[in-house]
Write a protein that holds these residues in place. Structure first.
Motif, mmCIF file in Angstrom:
data_model
loop_
_atom_site.group_PDB
_atom_site.id
_atom_site.type_symbol
_atom_site.label_atom_id
_atom_site.label_comp_id
_atom_site.label_asym_id
_atom_site.label_seq_id
_atom_site.Cartn_x
_atom_site.Cartn_y
_atom_site.Cartn_z
ATOM 1 N N LYS A 1 0.817 -1.212 0.000
ATOM 2 C CA LYS A 1 0.000 0.000 0.000
ATOM 3 C C LYS A 1 0.857 1.270 0.000
ATOM 4 O O LYS A 1 0.385 2.346 -0.372
ATOM 5 C CB LYS A 1 -0.910 0.016 1.231
ATOM 6 C CG LYS A 1 -2.004 -1.050 1.227
ATOM 7 C CD LYS A 1 -2.798 -1.003 2.527
ATOM 8 C CE LYS A 1 -3.845 -2.109 2.579
ATOM 9 N NZ LYS A 1 -4.580 -2.101 3.876
ATOM 10 N N CYS A 2 2.120 1.127 0.410
ATOM 11 C CA CYS A 2 3.013 2.279 0.550
ATOM 12 C C CYS A 2 3.935 2.462 -0.645
ATOM 13 O O CYS A 2 4.750 3.399 -0.669
ATOM 14 C CB CYS A 2 3.864 2.123 1.813
ATOM 15 S SG CYS A 2 2.925 1.821 3.323
ATOM 16 N N ILE A 3 3.826 1.595 -1.645
ATOM 17 C CA ILE A 3 4.764 1.591 -2.765
ATOM 18 C C ILE A 3 4.123 2.218 -4.004
ATOM 19 O O ILE A 3 2.935 2.030 -4.266
ATOM 20 C CB ILE A 3 5.220 0.145 -3.052
ATOM 21 C CG1 ILE A 3 6.070 -0.360 -1.882
ATOM 22 C CG2 ILE A 3 6.014 0.072 -4.348
ATOM 23 C CD1 ILE A 3 6.427 -1.818 -1.978
ATOM 24 N N LYS A 4 4.926 2.973 -4.738
ATOM 25 C CA LYS A 4 4.478 3.606 -5.971
ATOM 26 C C LYS A 4 5.411 3.242 -7.122
ATOM 27 O O LYS A 4 6.532 2.766 -6.908
ATOM 28 C CB LYS A 4 4.450 5.133 -5.807
ATOM 29 C CG LYS A 4 3.474 5.643 -4.775
ATOM 30 C CD LYS A 4 3.525 7.170 -4.702
ATOM 31 C CE LYS A 4 2.548 7.703 -3.661
ATOM 32 N NZ LYS A 4 2.604 9.195 -3.586
ATOM 33 N N LYS A 5 4.930 3.478 -8.335
ATOM 34 C CA LYS A 5 5.734 3.259 -9.526
ATOM 35 C C LYS A 5 7.018 4.087 -9.442
ATOM 36 O O LYS A 5 7.020 5.207 -8.959
ATOM 37 C CB LYS A 5 4.930 3.653 -10.772
ATOM 38 C CG LYS A 5 5.606 3.353 -12.097
ATOM 39 C CD LYS A 5 4.675 3.731 -13.243
ATOM 40 C CE LYS A 5 5.302 3.383 -14.591
ATOM 41 N NZ LYS A 5 6.538 4.141 -14.861
ATOM 42 N N ASP A 6 8.120 3.494 -9.899
ATOM 43 C CA ASP A 6 9.447 4.117 -9.934
ATOM 44 C C ASP A 6 10.071 4.274 -8.553
ATOM 45 O O ASP A 6 10.946 5.122 -8.345
ATOM 46 C CB ASP A 6 9.408 5.480 -10.635
ATOM 47 C CG ASP A 6 9.079 5.357 -12.113
ATOM 48 O OD1 ASP A 6 9.517 4.365 -12.725
ATOM 49 O OD2 ASP A 6 8.382 6.239 -12.646
ATOM 50 N N ASP A 7 9.644 3.444 -7.601
ATOM 51 C CA ASP A 7 10.272 3.426 -6.274
ATOM 52 C C ASP A 7 11.525 2.557 -6.270
ATOM 53 O O ASP A 7 11.569 1.513 -6.936
ATOM 54 C CB ASP A 7 9.314 2.880 -5.220
ATOM 55 C CG ASP A 7 8.353 3.934 -4.697
ATOM 56 O OD1 ASP A 7 8.552 5.122 -5.001
ATOM 57 O OD2 ASP A 7 7.393 3.562 -3.991
ATOM 58 N N LEU A 8 12.532 2.996 -5.500
ATOM 59 C CA LEU A 8 13.676 2.160 -5.149
ATOM 60 C C LEU A 8 13.447 1.721 -3.710
ATOM 61 O O LEU A 8 13.430 2.553 -2.797
ATOM 62 C CB LEU A 8 14.979 2.949 -5.274
ATOM 63 C CG LEU A 8 16.257 2.238 -4.837
ATOM 64 C CD1 LEU A 8 16.521 1.011 -5.695
ATOM 65 C CD2 LEU A 8 17.448 3.185 -4.887
ATOM 66 N N ILE A 9 13.232 0.427 -3.505
ATOM 67 C CA ILE A 9 12.853 -0.110 -2.197
ATOM 68 C C ILE A 9 14.057 -0.777 -1.568
ATOM 69 O O ILE A 9 14.724 -1.605 -2.204
ATOM 70 C CB ILE A 9 11.706 -1.124 -2.352
ATOM 71 C CG1 ILE A 9 10.510 -0.483 -3.046
ATOM 72 C CG2 ILE A 9 11.299 -1.699 -0.995
ATOM 73 C CD1 ILE A 9 9.504 -1.490 -3.571
ATOM 74 N N LEU A 10 14.333 -0.445 -0.303
ATOM 75 C CA LEU A 10 15.435 -1.082 0.419
ATOM 76 C C LEU A 10 14.899 -1.759 1.671
ATOM 77 O O LEU A 10 14.213 -1.134 2.482
ATOM 78 C CB LEU A 10 16.494 -0.065 0.832
ATOM 79 C CG LEU A 10 17.455 0.390 -0.259
ATOM 80 C CD1 LEU A 10 16.883 1.565 -1.015
ATOM 81 C CD2 LEU A 10 18.801 0.755 0.332
ATOM 82 N N THR A 11 15.207 -3.042 1.829
ATOM 83 C CA THR A 11 14.930 -3.740 3.082
ATOM 84 C C THR A 11 16.216 -3.729 3.898
ATOM 85 O O THR A 11 17.259 -4.184 3.439
ATOM 86 C CB THR A 11 14.450 -5.176 2.836
ATOM 87 O OG1 THR A 11 15.400 -5.881 2.020
ATOM 88 C CG2 THR A 11 13.108 -5.185 2.113
#
Length: 489
Positions: free
Chosen positions: A455-465
C-alpha cells in the motif's frame, strides 16, 4: 567469566590428524564456513541446527553428518577423546548437546578458537576487522586472490556470489583470509600477520557496556599482542581508528589509507567518480600513482572497503597491475546492497545494515543510485535488530534516515533480547514522525505484512529492506507479487 569466553569453553592449540568435530548451530554462515574447511581438509565433521538451511544442505553434500534440532543423541560418542564440540557465544550451558558433551568429558571449543586453529594451518593470515565492512572486505580480498589464481584459503561471514561459497581451503594456500568478529570480545585471540581495521564505533552494546571505550580497549589488546613483523593497515579518515592510534606504540608497522587526506596517508584514493554501476578512482601509494580502480560496489563506504583491500594486497606484496582488473567483477556480498528484484517500475535492494552508520552509508549509496537510475523515491523498510541496540543508539537511529523519502518501520527482530516497552519499533516510528519524513509503523510477522507494505509503494520506487533479521525475506515476498502481476499503482 574470562573476557570474551563462556564458562564451559576449553583451550585449543592446534588440529591433529584423526580429530573429529561436531558443530552446534552448524547452519550459521560463520559456523558452516569452518565446517566446510575442515571437511575439505579431510576431517570427520558432524553438526546440528534447529532448522534446515542451504548451508546445511551443502555440508551434507560434502559429507558432513547433519542433524536437525539440538539433541543429546546428536553428539558422537564412539571416540569422545578425539572429538571436539564447536559452539558460538549464542550457545548456552543448558543446551542438551553441551550437557551431553560434558558428560562424555569432551573438549568444547568456541568458534573463535576453531578459526584461530585453522589460520595456523597456513603461512600467513590477512584479518579484516572493524565495526563495519568486515564481510565485504574479506569477501572482496578472497575474490580478487581467487581470480588471480593465488588459491587463497578463507572463512567469510557471507556468500561471495561470484564464487558461490563462504569458505575455501586449497592445500597449498599461502594466505588465509579471515573475517575477525569483535562482537563478543574473542577477537583478542587472533594474531594475524596482516591486520586491517576499517572503522571503529560503539556497537554490540550488550557486550561493550561502556561503548566505544570498551571497543577501543579490545582493539588495543589485539594490536599490542601482534608480532613485531605484523602489518597494521588502518583507515586514517575514521575518528574511532584515530583515537585507537593515540594509544598504540610507535614501533608498530602501521600503514594508513585515506580518501580525504593525502598528507596523512600512505595509500590514497582520489578522483572518485560514481556512476550507475559503481565507482572509479585513482590510487596513489607513498607519492607514486599506481593506477585506476573500477568497482561495481556502490557508495563512498565501499570506496573505503575497496581501498582497505587494495592496501592489504599492496602490503602483502602483490602487484597493482596484476590485481586491479579483478575488482570490477565483484558485485558485493550477499545482503550488501543486493538486488533481489527489478522490473520497469520497481527495484528492490536488500542490505544487512542494522547500525546507524551502516544505514546512513547504505542510504547515501541509494540516493546516488536513485539519481543515476531515474527513480523517484527511496523507500526504506527498516527492521531494528535487538532492543538493546535500539535503546543504546536511539538518537543516532533518529538521524540515520535523511536520505530516504519514505520510512516503513517493522517490529524489532529481538535476537533473544527481552521486549522493551519503551524502546521499541512503535515508539521509534512515533519519534521519527515528529520529523518531516513520511514514516509508517507496520507491525506483524514478515510473512503477514506484504499487503500493508504494498500500500506504501508507488511506480518508480527504489525499495530497500534494511536489517540483520528476517526482513531479508520480505524482498522476495514483494518480488513474487510483482512477478505474478498482482500489484498496480
Amino acid at each position: 567469566m574470562p573476557f570474551g569466553s563462556l564458562p564451559f569453553i576449553q583451550e585449543f592449540d592446534s588440529i591433529k590428524k584423526g580429530d573429529k568435530f561436531h558443530f552446534i548451530a552448524m547452519g550459521g554462515v560463520g559456523q558452516s564456513a569452518l565446517a566446510k574447511i575442515l571437511i575439505r581438509r579431510g576431517y570427520d565433521v558432524s553438526g546440528s541446527d534447529i532448522s534446515d538451511s542451504k548451508y546445511l544442505k551443502e555440508l551434507k553434500a560434502l559429507g558432513a553428518k547433519v542433524f536437525i534440532g539440538h539433541n543429546a543423541d546428536n553428539i558422537p560418542s564412539d571416540a569422545p577423546e578425539m572429538t571436539y564440540i564447536v559452539a558460538s557465544s549464542a550457545i548456552k550451558e543448558d543446551n542438551p548437546e553441551i550437557i551431553r558433551a560434558k558428560e562424555l568429558n569432551m573438549k568444547i571449543l568456541h568458534r573463535s578458537d576453531m578459526l584461530l586453529a585453522l589460520t595456523k594451518e597456513f603461512p600467513s593470515t590477512i584479518g579484516f576487522a572493524g565495526t563495519h565492512g568486515k564481510t565485504t572486505t574479506s569477501g572482496l580480498c578472497a575474490y580478487v586472490l581467487s581470480k588471480m589464481k593465488k588459491l587463497p584459503a578463507y572463512a567469510i561471514g557471507g556468500i561471495i556470489p561470484e564464487l558461490n561459497t563462504n569458505a575455501e581451503a586449497a592445500k597449498d594456500s599461502k594466505f588465509f583470509i579471515a573475517e575477525l568478529d569483535e562482537s563478543d570480545g574473542t577477537i583478542v585471540k587472533y594474531s594475524p600477520e596482516f591486520f586491517i581495521i576499517n572503522n571503529l564505533e560503539a556497537d554490540h552494546l550488550d557486550f561493550y557496556k561502556n561503548g566505544l571505550a570498551d571497543v577501543l580497549h579490545t582493539f588495543k589488546n589485539v594490536v599490542d599482542k601482534l608480532s613485531s613483523d605484523a602489518k597494521i593497515i588502518v583507515n586514517a579518515d575514521d575518528k574511532g581508528v584515530l583515537e585507537l592510534l593515540k594509544s598504540i606504540d610507535n614501533d608498530k608497522n602501521i600503514l594508513k589509507f585515506s580518501v580525504s587526506n593525502l598528507d596523512n596517508a600512505d595509500i590514497f584514493a582520489h578522483n572518485v567518480v560514481f556512476n550507475g554501476s559503481g565507482a572509479d578512482f585513482d590510487v596513489t601509494y607513498r607519492g607514486e600513482k599506481l593506477g585506476k580502480i573500477s568497482t561495481s560496489l556502490k557508495g563512498m563506504h565501499n570506496v573505503y572497503n575497496t581501498l582497505a583491500v587494495i592496501s592489504a594486497l599492496v602490503v602483502a606484496g602483490f602487484n597493482f597491475s596484476e590485481f586491479a582488473p579483478h575488482f570490477k567483477g565483484f558485485t558485493g556480498m550477499s545482503r550488501r546492497f543486493q538486488q533481489v528484484y527489478k522490473n520497469d517500475d520497481i527495484e528492490i535492494i536488500d542490505d544487512y545494515a542494522h547500525h546507524p552508520s551502516e544505514i546512513k552509508a547504505t542510504l547515501n549509496a541509494a540516493s546516488e543510485y536513485k539519481l543515476k537510475t531515474g527513480k523517484k523515491r527511496v523507500v526504506a523498510i527498516f527492521q531494528p535488530h535487538r532492543y538493546t541496540r535500539l535503546k543504546a543508539l536511539f538518537d543516532e537511529f533518529l538521524t540515520s534516515f535523511d536520505n530516504c523519502d519514505v520510512l516503513l518501520v517493522l517490529d524489532v527482530f529481538s535476537a533473544g533480547d527481552m521486549h522493551d516497552c519503551e524502546f521499541n519499533s512503535e515508539n521509534f516510528a512515533r519519534a521519527m514522525q515528529s520529523t518531516d519524513k513520511d514514516v509508517i509503523y507496520i507491525p506483524g510477522k514478515i510473512s503477514e505484512i506484504t499487503d500493508e507494505v504494498l500500500k506504501c509503494i508507488k511506480k518508480d520506487d527504489l525499495i530497500l529492506t534494511l536489517g540483520a533479521g528476517d526482513v531479508t525475506k520480505l524482498g522476495k515476498l514483494l518480488g513474487d507479487v510483482f512477478v505474478q502481476k498482482k500489484w498496480q499503482k
